[in-house]
Scaffold this motif. Sequence first.
Motif, PDB file in Angstrom:
ATOM      1  N   PHE A  56     105.845  34.779 -61.715  1.00  0.00           N
ATOM      2  CA  PHE A  56     106.627  36.308 -61.983  1.00  0.00           C
ATOM      3  C   PHE A  56     107.268  36.014 -63.366  1.00  0.00           C
ATOM      4  CE2 PHE A  56     109.394  33.042 -59.899  1.00  0.00           C
ATOM      5  CZ  PHE A  56     110.363  33.126 -60.717  1.00  0.00           C
ATOM      6  N   GLY A  57     107.516  37.488 -63.931  1.00  0.00           N
ATOM      7  CA  GLY A  57     107.977  37.378 -65.328  1.00  0.00           C
ATOM      8  C   GLY A  57     108.846  38.963 -65.276  1.00  0.00           C
ATOM      9  N   ALA A  58     109.505  38.941 -66.257  1.00  0.00           N
ATOM     10  CA  ALA A  58     110.453  40.232 -66.577  1.00  0.00           C
ATOM     11  C   ALA A  58     110.551  40.765 -68.085  1.00  0.00           C
ATOM     12  CB  ALA A  58     111.787  40.066 -65.667  1.00  0.00           C
ATOM     13  N   ASP A  59     110.864  42.039 -68.188  1.00  0.00           N
ATOM     14  CA  ASP A  59     111.258  42.587 -69.703  1.00  0.00           C
ATOM     15  C   ASP A  59     112.605  42.279 -69.707  1.00  0.00           C
ATOM     16  OD1 ASP A  59     112.016  44.559 -68.088  1.00  0.00           O
ATOM     17  OD2 ASP A  59     110.311  45.856 -68.520  1.00  0.00           O
ATOM     18  N   SER A  60     112.883  42.846 -71.067  1.00  0.00           N
ATOM     19  CA  SER A  60     114.377  43.113 -71.245  1.00  0.00           C
ATOM     20  C   SER A  60     114.975  43.883 -70.571  1.00  0.00           C
ATOM     21  CB  SER A  60     114.503  43.052 -72.857  1.00  0.00           C
ATOM     22  OG  SER A  60     113.876  44.482 -73.160  1.00  0.00           O
ATOM     23  N   ASP A  61     114.514  44.875 -69.875  1.00  0.00           N
ATOM     24  CA  ASP A  61     115.177  45.757 -69.098  1.00  0.00           C
ATOM     25  C   ASP A  61     115.441  45.376 -67.580  1.00  0.00           C
ATOM     26  OD1 ASP A  61     115.387  47.512 -71.238  1.00  0.00           O
ATOM     27  OD2 ASP A  61     113.490  48.458 -70.760  1.00  0.00           O
ATOM     28  N   GLY A  62     115.055  44.102 -67.406  1.00  0.00           N
ATOM     29  CA  GLY A  62     115.191  43.674 -66.081  1.00  0.00           C
ATOM     30  C   GLY A  62     113.854  44.140 -65.064  1.00  0.00           C
ATOM     31  N   LEU A  63     113.086  44.547 -65.428  1.00  0.00           N
ATOM     32  CA  LEU A  63     112.016  45.111 -64.598  1.00  0.00           C
ATOM     33  C   LEU A  63     110.918  43.739 -64.519  1.00  0.00           C
ATOM     34  CD1 LEU A  63     110.389  47.282 -63.104  1.00  0.00           C
ATOM     35  CD2 LEU A  63     109.125  47.636 -65.290  1.00  0.00           C
ATOM     36  N   CYS A  64     110.798  43.270 -62.997  1.00  0.00           N
ATOM     37  CA  CYS A  64     110.349  42.134 -62.753  1.00  0.00           C
ATOM     38  C   CYS A  64     109.001  42.317 -62.053  1.00  0.00           C
ATOM     39  CB  CYS A  64     111.391  41.068 -62.019  1.00  0.00           C
ATOM     40  SG  CYS A  64     110.491  39.556 -61.681  1.00  0.00           S
ATOM     41  N   LEU A  65     107.843  41.576 -62.277  1.00  0.00           N
ATOM     42  CA  LEU A  65     106.651  41.797 -61.726  1.00  0.00           C
ATOM     43  C   LEU A  65     106.459  40.421 -61.306  1.00  0.00           C
ATOM     44  CD1 LEU A  65     104.683  44.020 -64.095  1.00  0.00           C
ATOM     45  CD2 LEU A  65     106.050  44.675 -62.259  1.00  0.00           C
ATOM     46  N   ALA A  66     105.834  40.468 -60.070  1.00  0.00           N
ATOM     47  CA  ALA A  66     105.562  39.077 -59.289  1.00  0.00           C
ATOM     48  C   ALA A  66     104.338  39.185 -58.442  1.00  0.00           C
ATOM     49  CB  ALA A  66     106.805  38.431 -58.331  1.00  0.00           C
ATOM     50  N   VAL A  67     103.536  38.087 -58.477  1.00  0.00           N
ATOM     51  CA  VAL A  67     102.398  38.297 -57.596  1.00  0.00           C
ATOM     52  C   VAL A  67     102.178  36.849 -56.982  1.00  0.00           C
ATOM     53  CG1 VAL A  67     101.058  36.972 -59.889  1.00  0.00           C
ATOM     54  CG2 VAL A  67      99.614  38.313 -57.877  1.00  0.00           C
ATOM     55  N   VAL A  68     101.779  37.006 -55.603  1.00  0.00           N
ATOM     56  CA  VAL A  68     101.657  35.855 -54.817  1.00  0.00           C
ATOM     57  C   VAL A  68     100.122  35.512 -54.616  1.00  0.00           C
ATOM     58  CG1 VAL A  68     102.249  34.765 -52.478  1.00  0.00           C
ATOM     59  CG2 VAL A  68     103.674  36.482 -53.618  1.00  0.00           C
ATOM     60  N   THR A  69      99.874  34.096 -54.654  1.00  0.00           N
ATOM     61  CA  THR A  69      98.377  33.810 -54.722  1.00  0.00           C
ATOM     62  C   THR A  69      98.267  32.357 -53.937  1.00  0.00           C
ATOM     63  OG1 THR A  69      98.444  32.750 -56.922  1.00  0.00           O
ATOM     64  CG2 THR A  69      98.028  35.026 -57.058  1.00  0.00           C
ATOM     65  N   GLY A  70      97.231  32.230 -53.743  1.00  0.00           N
ATOM     66  CA  GLY A  70      96.969  30.683 -53.302  1.00  0.00           C
ATOM     67  C   GLY A  70      96.971  29.629 -54.228  1.00  0.00           C
ATOM     68  N   LEU A  71      97.194  28.584 -54.047  1.00  0.00           N
ATOM     69  CA  LEU A  71      97.587  27.444 -54.928  1.00  0.00           C
ATOM     70  C   LEU A  71      96.435  27.284 -55.832  1.00  0.00           C
ATOM     71  CD1 LEU A  71      99.453  24.673 -52.904  1.00  0.00           C
ATOM     72  CD2 LEU A  71     100.250  26.317 -54.923  1.00  0.00           C
ATOM     73  N   LYS A  72      95.106  27.466 -55.432  1.00  0.00           N
ATOM     74  CA  LYS A  72      94.028  27.255 -56.352  1.00  0.00           C
ATOM     75  C   LYS A  72      93.546  28.414 -57.124  1.00  0.00           C
ATOM     76  CE  LYS A  72      91.659  24.192 -53.135  1.00  0.00           C
ATOM     77  NZ  LYS A  72      90.173  24.098 -52.361  1.00  0.00           N
ATOM     78  N   SER A 107     114.566  34.778 -70.698  1.00  0.00           N
ATOM     79  CA  SER A 107     114.837  35.700 -71.730  1.00  0.00           C
ATOM     80  C   SER A 107     113.682  36.228 -72.693  1.00  0.00           C
ATOM     81  CB  SER A 107     115.803  35.455 -72.482  1.00  0.00           C
ATOM     82  OG  SER A 107     115.691  34.249 -73.263  1.00  0.00           O
ATOM     83  N   VAL A 108     113.663  37.412 -72.702  1.00  0.00           N
ATOM     84  CA  VAL A 108     112.511  37.956 -73.631  1.00  0.00           C
ATOM     85  C   VAL A 108     113.244  38.654 -74.758  1.00  0.00           C
ATOM     86  CG1 VAL A 108     110.618  39.674 -73.634  1.00  0.00           C
ATOM     87  CG2 VAL A 108     111.287  38.404 -71.542  1.00  0.00           C
ATOM     88  N   SER A 109     112.779  38.524 -75.950  1.00  0.00           N
ATOM     89  CA  SER A 109     113.639  38.883 -77.183  1.00  0.00           C
ATOM     90  C   SER A 109     112.845  40.247 -77.569  1.00  0.00           C
ATOM     91  CB  SER A 109     113.279  37.879 -78.261  1.00  0.00           C
ATOM     92  OG  SER A 109     111.796  37.435 -78.687  1.00  0.00           O
ATOM     93  N   GLU A 110     111.403  40.432 -77.378  1.00  0.00           N
ATOM     94  CA  GLU A 110     110.982  41.687 -77.684  1.00  0.00           C
ATOM     95  C   GLU A 110     111.017  42.610 -76.615  1.00  0.00           C
ATOM     96  OE1 GLU A 110     106.676  43.080 -79.461  1.00  0.00           O
ATOM     97  OE2 GLU A 110     107.003  41.089 -79.208  1.00  0.00           O
ATOM     98  N   GLU A 111     111.548  43.922 -77.101  1.00  0.00           N
ATOM     99  CA  GLU A 111     111.336  44.866 -75.908  1.00  0.00           C
ATOM    100  C   GLU A 111     110.030  45.595 -75.714  1.00  0.00           C
ATOM    101  OE1 GLU A 111     114.319  47.856 -77.114  1.00  0.00           O
ATOM    102  OE2 GLU A 111     116.100  46.632 -77.182  1.00  0.00           O
ATOM    103  N   GLY A 112     109.948  45.971 -74.313  1.00  0.00           N
ATOM    104  CA  GLY A 112     108.704  46.659 -74.097  1.00  0.00           C
ATOM    105  C   GLY A 112     107.659  45.611 -73.652  1.00  0.00           C
ATOM    106  N   THR A 113     107.821  44.194 -73.585  1.00  0.00           N
ATOM    107  CA  THR A 113     107.158  43.408 -73.190  1.00  0.00           C
ATOM    108  C   THR A 113     107.528  42.394 -71.984  1.00  0.00           C
ATOM    109  OG1 THR A 113     107.932  41.680 -74.902  1.00  0.00           O
ATOM    110  CG2 THR A 113     106.019  42.981 -75.603  1.00  0.00           C
ATOM    111  N   ILE A 114     106.598  41.759 -71.402  1.00  0.00           N
ATOM    112  CA  ILE A 114     106.960  41.193 -70.421  1.00  0.00           C
ATOM    113  C   ILE A 114     106.778  39.531 -70.618  1.00  0.00           C
ATOM    114  CG2 ILE A 114     104.818  41.072 -69.285  1.00  0.00           C
ATOM    115  CD1 ILE A 114     106.210  41.210 -66.298  1.00  0.00           C
ATOM    116  N   GLY A 115     107.708  38.676 -70.109  1.00  0.00           N
ATOM    117  CA  GLY A 115     107.568  37.356 -70.428  1.00  0.00           C
ATOM    118  C   GLY A 115     108.571  36.446 -69.519  1.00  0.00           C
TER     119      GLY A 115
END
Length: 282
Positions: free
Chosen positions: A108-124, A86-94
């Motif tokens: 990955f993380g998301a903001d309080s509106d449910g907008l989720c950003l995810a990135v896929v990388t190598g383990l290193k 959960s993210v308490s502050e609006e307009g920020t991702i956490g």
Amino acid sequence: MSDNKLRCILVYRLEGSKTASSSESGDGIALSNLSHAPGGPVTLLAKYDHASDYDGHAGSGGLYGDKEKDYASAVGMVVGGDPPGSVSEEGTIGGFKIVESDMHQVVFGADSDGLCLAVVTGLKYPSRTAIQMLTELHPPYSEEFSLHARSATTNALSKKSKTLLKQYCKKYDDSSKVDKASALNSKVEGVKVQMQDNIAAMLQNTEQAESLAERSNQLNEQANVFQKKSKDLRKQMRCKNIKMTIILVSLVVGILIIVLVPLIMKAKKAAEGGRMLRGLLE
């Protein structure tokens, strides 16, 4: 094999909340195991395939499952099965979470509106850099697409947001250029190498100085020996000269005695003979 490459970036809309068991790393970021993530209520809004060759990286045990499975769906199952905190502050991702497979990791993380950003990388690839990327991407993406994201259908924003997603993927493709910690580590390593070179040069100079000092001491000793021998030689030569002078003087005196004594004796006899003769004549 794991690497430090940035694979792709995805945008989801969280349709509901669902909790799942997870552990926390030392820095407070949740870590989950990919095999424990069931499907969940998320909608894929946009994706940008930065690597452009996921079929070559997929396979059994990989992040994307079988080669035929769409990687976006696989990541969607991860996000839906263990959604961001959960993210308490609006307009920020956490609420960032990290899910790892044998070869890749999803951050990955998301903001309080449910907008989720995810990135896929190598383990290193540093997870802190991936989080930094999502944190920096969220404000411009939310400002431009938040209204569309609330009602957009599956994959509806991929083309519209491709330029923005591509821009950030290109910026964060080389983690060493944006990760301050990595840059600092590189500088520290550079300083360590320089210090090691300086210490090696200093030790070499010290050894050379010690060698020069030893040679100088040897030369001083040799000079002292030579000076002593020179004095001894001068004394010997002086003694020889004195001896020769004495011998020559003695020789000359002897010769003079040998020559002069007979002459003197003859002269005396002649004088005596003359006196006797004069006496007889008188």
